[in-house]
Motif scaffolding. Structure first.
Motif, PDB file in Angstrom:
ATOM      1  N   TRP A 235       0.831  -1.207   0.000  1.00 11.49           N
ATOM      2  CA  TRP A 235       0.000   0.000   0.000  1.00 11.49           C
ATOM      3  C   TRP A 235       0.868   1.261   0.000  1.00 11.49           C
ATOM      4  CZ3 TRP A 235      -0.616   4.084   3.424  1.00 11.49           C
ATOM      5  CH2 TRP A 235      -1.748   4.871   3.274  1.00 11.49           C
ATOM      6  N   ASN A 236       1.936   1.251   0.787  1.00  8.67           N
ATOM      7  CA  ASN A 236       2.831   2.403   0.841  1.00  8.67           C
ATOM      8  C   ASN A 236       3.494   2.677  -0.496  1.00  8.67           C
ATOM      9  OD1 ASN A 236       2.518   3.210   3.522  1.00  8.67           O
ATOM     10  ND2 ASN A 236       3.969   1.684   4.272  1.00  8.67           N
ATOM     11  N   ARG A 237       3.798   1.615  -1.242  1.00 13.95           N
ATOM     12  CA  ARG A 237       4.531   1.769  -2.504  1.00 13.95           C
ATOM     13  C   ARG A 237       3.618   1.964  -3.705  1.00 13.95           C
ATOM     14  NH1 ARG A 237       7.349  -0.773   1.085  1.00 13.95           N
ATOM     15  NH2 ARG A 237       9.644  -0.845   1.080  1.00 13.95           N
ATOM     16  N   PHE A 238       2.486   1.273  -3.710  1.00 15.44           N
ATOM     17  CA  PHE A 238       1.668   1.240  -4.928  1.00 15.44           C
ATOM     18  C   PHE A 238       0.243   1.765  -4.751  1.00 15.44           C
ATOM     19  CE2 PHE A 238       4.476  -2.578  -4.899  1.00 15.44           C
ATOM     20  CZ  PHE A 238       5.441  -2.075  -5.761  1.00 15.44           C
ATOM     21  N   GLY A 239      -0.125   2.116  -3.545  1.00 15.34           N
ATOM     22  CA  GLY A 239      -1.485   2.576  -3.317  1.00 15.34           C
ATOM     23  C   GLY A 239      -2.424   1.436  -2.965  1.00 15.34           C
ATOM     24  N   PRO A 240      -3.728   1.634  -3.124  1.00 12.95           N
ATOM     25  CA  PRO A 240      -4.710   0.622  -2.728  1.00 12.95           C
ATOM     26  C   PRO A 240      -4.614  -0.656  -3.567  1.00 12.95           C
ATOM     27  CG  PRO A 240      -5.765   2.399  -3.939  1.00 12.95           C
ATOM     28  CD  PRO A 240      -4.359   2.850  -3.675  1.00 12.95           C
ATOM     29  N   GLY A 241      -4.983  -1.769  -2.935  1.00 17.37           N
ATOM     30  CA  GLY A 241      -4.917  -3.053  -3.637  1.00 17.37           C
ATOM     31  C   GLY A 241      -5.916  -4.061  -3.094  1.00 17.37           C
ATOM     32  N   MET A 242      -5.774  -5.294  -3.551  1.00 15.11           N
ATOM     33  CA  MET A 242      -6.736  -6.348  -3.233  1.00 15.11           C
ATOM     34  C   MET A 242      -5.995  -7.633  -2.864  1.00 15.11           C
ATOM     35  SD  MET A 242      -9.812  -7.787  -5.690  1.00 15.11           S
ATOM     36  CE  MET A 242      -8.721  -8.227  -7.057  1.00 15.11           C
ATOM     37  N   VAL A 243      -6.490  -8.301  -1.825  1.00 15.47           N
ATOM     38  CA  VAL A 243      -5.957  -9.599  -1.407  1.00 15.47           C
ATOM     39  C   VAL A 243      -7.025 -10.652  -1.664  1.00 15.47           C
ATOM     40  CG1 VAL A 243      -5.039 -10.973   0.493  1.00 15.47           C
ATOM     41  CG2 VAL A 243      -4.582  -8.504   0.398  1.00 15.47           C
ATOM     42  N   ILE A 244      -6.651 -11.718  -2.355  1.00 21.12           N
ATOM     43  CA  ILE A 244      -7.581 -12.820  -2.589  1.00 21.12           C
ATOM     44  C   ILE A 244      -7.166 -14.005  -1.726  1.00 21.12           C
ATOM     45  CG2 ILE A 244      -8.610 -14.402  -4.252  1.00 21.12           C
ATOM     46  CD1 ILE A 244      -8.016 -12.421  -6.448  1.00 21.12           C
ATOM     47  N   TYR A 245      -7.981 -14.324  -0.725  1.00 24.20           N
ATOM     48  CA  TYR A 245      -7.824 -15.559   0.046  1.00 24.20           C
ATOM     49  C   TYR A 245      -8.703 -16.606  -0.631  1.00 24.20           C
ATOM     50  CZ  TYR A 245      -5.514 -13.209   4.002  1.00 24.20           C
ATOM     51  OH  TYR A 245      -4.627 -12.528   4.816  1.00 24.20           O
ATOM     52  N   TRP A 246      -8.096 -17.466  -1.434  1.00 25.13           N
ATOM     53  CA  TRP A 246      -8.854 -18.383  -2.275  1.00 25.13           C
ATOM     54  C   TRP A 246      -9.674 -19.386  -1.461  1.00 25.13           C
ATOM     55  CZ3 TRP A 246      -9.285 -17.162  -7.242  1.00 25.13           C
ATOM     56  CH2 TRP A 246      -8.278 -16.393  -7.839  1.00 25.13           C
ATOM     57  N   LYS A 259      -9.432   2.346   3.504  1.00 21.19           N
ATOM     58  CA  LYS A 259      -8.027   2.750   3.610  1.00 21.19           C
ATOM     59  C   LYS A 259      -7.196   2.231   2.432  1.00 21.19           C
ATOM     60  CE  LYS A 259      -7.965   2.966   8.660  1.00 21.19           C
ATOM     61  NZ  LYS A 259      -7.343   2.426   9.904  1.00 21.19           N
ATOM     62  N   GLY A 260      -7.693   1.184   1.764  1.00 19.45           N
ATOM     63  CA  GLY A 260      -6.989   0.741   0.568  1.00 19.45           C
ATOM     64  C   GLY A 260      -6.563  -0.705   0.517  1.00 19.45           C
ATOM     65  N   ILE A 261      -7.073  -1.554   1.417  1.00 22.35           N
ATOM     66  CA  ILE A 261      -6.770  -2.987   1.347  1.00 22.35           C
ATOM     67  C   ILE A 261      -8.094  -3.746   1.409  1.00 22.35           C
ATOM     68  CG2 ILE A 261      -5.642  -4.964   2.431  1.00 22.35           C
ATOM     69  CD1 ILE A 261      -3.523  -3.095   3.505  1.00 22.35           C
ATOM     70  N   MET A 262      -8.459  -4.357   0.288  1.00 21.21           N
ATOM     71  CA  MET A 262      -9.738  -5.045   0.159  1.00 21.21           C
ATOM     72  C   MET A 262      -9.514  -6.555   0.135  1.00 21.21           C
ATOM     73  SD  MET A 262     -12.575  -4.541  -2.867  1.00 21.21           S
ATOM     74  CE  MET A 262     -11.220  -4.308  -4.026  1.00 21.21           C
ATOM     75  N   LEU A 263     -10.358  -7.300   0.863  1.00 27.14           N
ATOM     76  CA  LEU A 263     -10.263  -8.759   0.901  1.00 27.14           C
ATOM     77  C   LEU A 263     -11.345  -9.379   0.036  1.00 27.14           C
ATOM     78  CD1 LEU A 263      -9.620  -9.435   4.719  1.00 27.14           C
ATOM     79  CD2 LEU A 263      -8.004  -8.739   2.932  1.00 27.14           C
ATOM     80  N   MET A 264     -10.970 -10.439  -0.695  1.00 25.81           N
ATOM     81  CA  MET A 264     -11.908 -11.181  -1.536  1.00 25.81           C
ATOM     82  C   MET A 264     -11.599 -12.666  -1.386  1.00 25.81           C
ATOM     83  SD  MET A 264     -13.653  -8.714  -3.102  1.00 25.81           S
ATOM     84  CE  MET A 264     -14.428  -9.479  -4.528  1.00 25.81           C
ATOM     85  N   ASP A 265     -12.554 -13.535  -1.774  1.00 26.76           N
ATOM     86  CA  ASP A 265     -12.301 -14.972  -1.773  1.00 26.76           C
ATOM     87  C   ASP A 265     -12.282 -15.545  -3.195  1.00 26.76           C
ATOM     88  OD1 ASP A 265     -14.959 -14.935  -2.436  1.00 26.76           O
ATOM     89  OD2 ASP A 265     -15.664 -15.937  -0.615  1.00 26.76           O
ATOM     90  N   ASP A 266     -12.344 -14.665  -4.189  1.00 28.67           N
ATOM     91  CA  ASP A 266     -12.259 -15.060  -5.597  1.00 28.67           C
ATOM     92  C   ASP A 266     -12.014 -13.795  -6.403  1.00 28.67           C
ATOM     93  OD1 ASP A 266     -12.287 -16.481  -7.932  1.00 28.67           O
ATOM     94  OD2 ASP A 266     -14.231 -17.444  -7.563  1.00 28.67           O
ATOM     95  N   PHE A 267     -11.660 -13.959  -7.655  1.00 29.97           N
ATOM     96  CA  PHE A 267     -11.516 -12.768  -8.483  1.00 29.97           C
ATOM     97  C   PHE A 267     -12.899 -12.195  -8.739  1.00 29.97           C
ATOM     98  CE2 PHE A 267     -10.894 -10.140 -12.201  1.00 29.97           C
ATOM     99  CZ  PHE A 267      -9.665  -9.544 -11.929  1.00 29.97           C
ATOM    100  N   PRO A 268     -13.105 -10.905  -8.521  1.00 33.18           N
ATOM    101  CA  PRO A 268     -14.449 -10.318  -8.631  1.00 33.18           C
ATOM    102  C   PRO A 268     -15.009 -10.425 -10.045  1.00 33.18           C
ATOM    103  CG  PRO A 268     -12.761  -8.607  -8.431  1.00 33.18           C
ATOM    104  CD  PRO A 268     -12.084  -9.906  -8.141  1.00 33.18           C
ATOM    105  N   ALA A 269     -16.316 -10.666 -10.095  1.00 31.71           N
ATOM    106  CA  ALA A 269     -16.974 -10.816 -11.392  1.00 31.71           C
ATOM    107  C   ALA A 269     -17.150  -9.472 -12.089  1.00 31.71           C
ATOM    108  CB  ALA A 269     -18.332 -11.489 -11.202  1.00 31.71           C
ATOM    109  N   ASN A 270     -17.415  -8.439 -11.311  1.00 34.52           N
ATOM    110  CA  ASN A 270     -17.665  -7.120 -11.895  1.00 34.52           C
ATOM    111  C   ASN A 270     -16.511  -6.177 -11.574  1.00 34.52           C
ATOM    112  OD1 ASN A 270     -20.301  -7.864 -12.825  1.00 34.52           O
ATOM    113  ND2 ASN A 270     -21.056  -7.617 -10.723  1.00 34.52           N
ATOM    114  N   ILE A 271     -15.762  -5.831 -12.593  1.00 31.85           N
ATOM    115  CA  ILE A 271     -14.677  -4.868 -12.427  1.00 31.85           C
ATOM    116  C   ILE A 271     -14.876  -3.732 -13.430  1.00 31.85           C
ATOM    117  CG2 ILE A 271     -13.064  -6.662 -11.674  1.00 31.85           C
ATOM    118  CD1 ILE A 271     -11.725  -6.433 -14.434  1.00 31.85           C
ATOM    119  N   VAL A 272     -14.292  -2.616 -13.117  1.00 33.26           N
ATOM    120  CA  VAL A 272     -14.348  -1.465 -14.015  1.00 33.26           C
ATOM    121  C   VAL A 272     -12.935  -1.173 -14.471  1.00 33.26           C
ATOM    122  CG1 VAL A 272     -14.908   0.983 -14.226  1.00 33.26           C
ATOM    123  CG2 VAL A 272     -16.364  -0.504 -12.830  1.00 33.26           C
ATOM    124  N   THR A 273     -12.757  -1.095 -15.767  1.00 38.48           N
ATOM    125  CA  THR A 273     -11.434  -0.804 -16.322  1.00 38.48           C
ATOM    126  C   THR A 273     -11.395   0.625 -16.835  1.00 38.48           C
ATOM    127  OG1 THR A 273     -12.116  -1.657 -18.487  1.00 38.48           O
ATOM    128  CG2 THR A 273     -11.046  -3.198 -16.973  1.00 38.48           C
TER     129      THR A 273
END
Length: 279
Positions: A235-246, A259-273
């Motif tokens: 987070w300090n180096r690259f900004g907000p991100g996502m952790v996937i606990y499979w 704050k910038g750290i989001m937890l998921m259990d799979d790759f999200p189905a809906n993303i915005v590019t």
């Protein structure tokens, strides 16, 4: 998974009081994936071993275990170390390591401990152990241990790579630009998540610059350690991100999305590019 469900599973593990209780857990919790239950069981067992194994390493205990090993082997018994491990409620791989270290100190090092690297190498390749009986005994323990030892380490490493590959394959299918750990290290980064997005994406309104893949369950103990040692550094180096606990995580731990750290259990189905051509 809610904390209450996780605590119920832990209570159930402690009630079974067996390192081989996974089939019972699967039967008790049919709605929870076996990988999730297996990861929770392994994490709890490893925490238990960290708390108690130093007691088993006392000089008096080691001597007692080694003499027991010698006596049982002399009596023609088999799987001696494995039986001892179950009796003292210690990981078979850890018990085998204790016996091997003691054996080497007696036979090769005049009472001095063998080097850690030498013992580790022998645990990984039991053909290096000159005593054929001890070699077989250690081998049995390594194969039987579901939670500790070199075989488990290899399996975890392989599974970790498998899920990293799964993540990259998903990113490729979506034509998302990213770089992996190896390329990041080649560019001189000192802290490297599994994925750094070249073009950020958004998930549920949160920007994602990096993704960390964890082929495990996110319990409180492991997650707090990862936060301290990895996630906040990313987070300090690259900004907000996502952790996937499979294999899932405790929902109550997902408290840092804003704050910038989001937890998921799979790759999200809906993303915005981001469309760089759009203004």
């Amino acid at each position: 998974m809610e904390m209450s469900v996780y605590n119920d599973i832990i209570d159930c593990i402690h009630a079974f009081n067996s390192r081989k209780c996974l089939p019972k857990l699967v039967e008790t919790y049919p709605g929870i994936p076996v990988n999730t239950l297996g990861s929770i069981l392994s994490q709890d067992y490893q925490k238990k071993m960290k708390k108690c194994h130093h007691q088993r390493y006392s000089t008096s205990s080691v001597e007692k275990y080694y003499q027991r090993y010698l006596q049982d082997v002399s009596a023609g018994k088999e799987c001696v170390i494995l039986s001892l491990a179950d009796e003292i409620d210690l990981s078979p791989a850890l018990t085998a390591r204790i016996i091997l270290e003691k054996h080497l100190s007696v036979t090769k090092h005049d009472g001095q401990s063998a080097s850690r690297s030498q013992v580790t190498q022998m645990m990984r390749d039991t053909t290096l152990i000159e005593d054929p009986v001890l070699a077989a005994e250690v081998h049995y323990c390594v194969l039987d241990d579901d939670h500790y030892g070199p075989l488990v380490d290899c399996i975890k490493h392989s599974v970790g790579h498998e899920y990293e590959f799964k993540l990259k394959r998903k990113l490729d299918s979506l034509d998302l630009a990213y770089i992996g750990e190896e390329e990041m290290r080649a560019r001189g980064y000192d802290k490297t998540p599994d994925i750094k997005m070249e073009v950020p994406i958004a998930v549920n309104g949160h920007v994602v610059n990096w993704i960390e893949s964890k082929a495990s369950f996110g319990d409180e103990h492991s997650h707090k350690g990862y936060e301290k040692d990895q996630f906040w550094s990313y987070w300090n180096r690259f900004g907000p991100g996502m952790v996937i606990y499979w294999f899932g995580y405790i929902k109550e731990l997902d408290v840092n999305r804003e704050k910038g750290i989001m937890l998921m259990d799979d790759f999200p189905a809906n993303i915005v590019t981001m469309d760089p051509l759009q203004r």
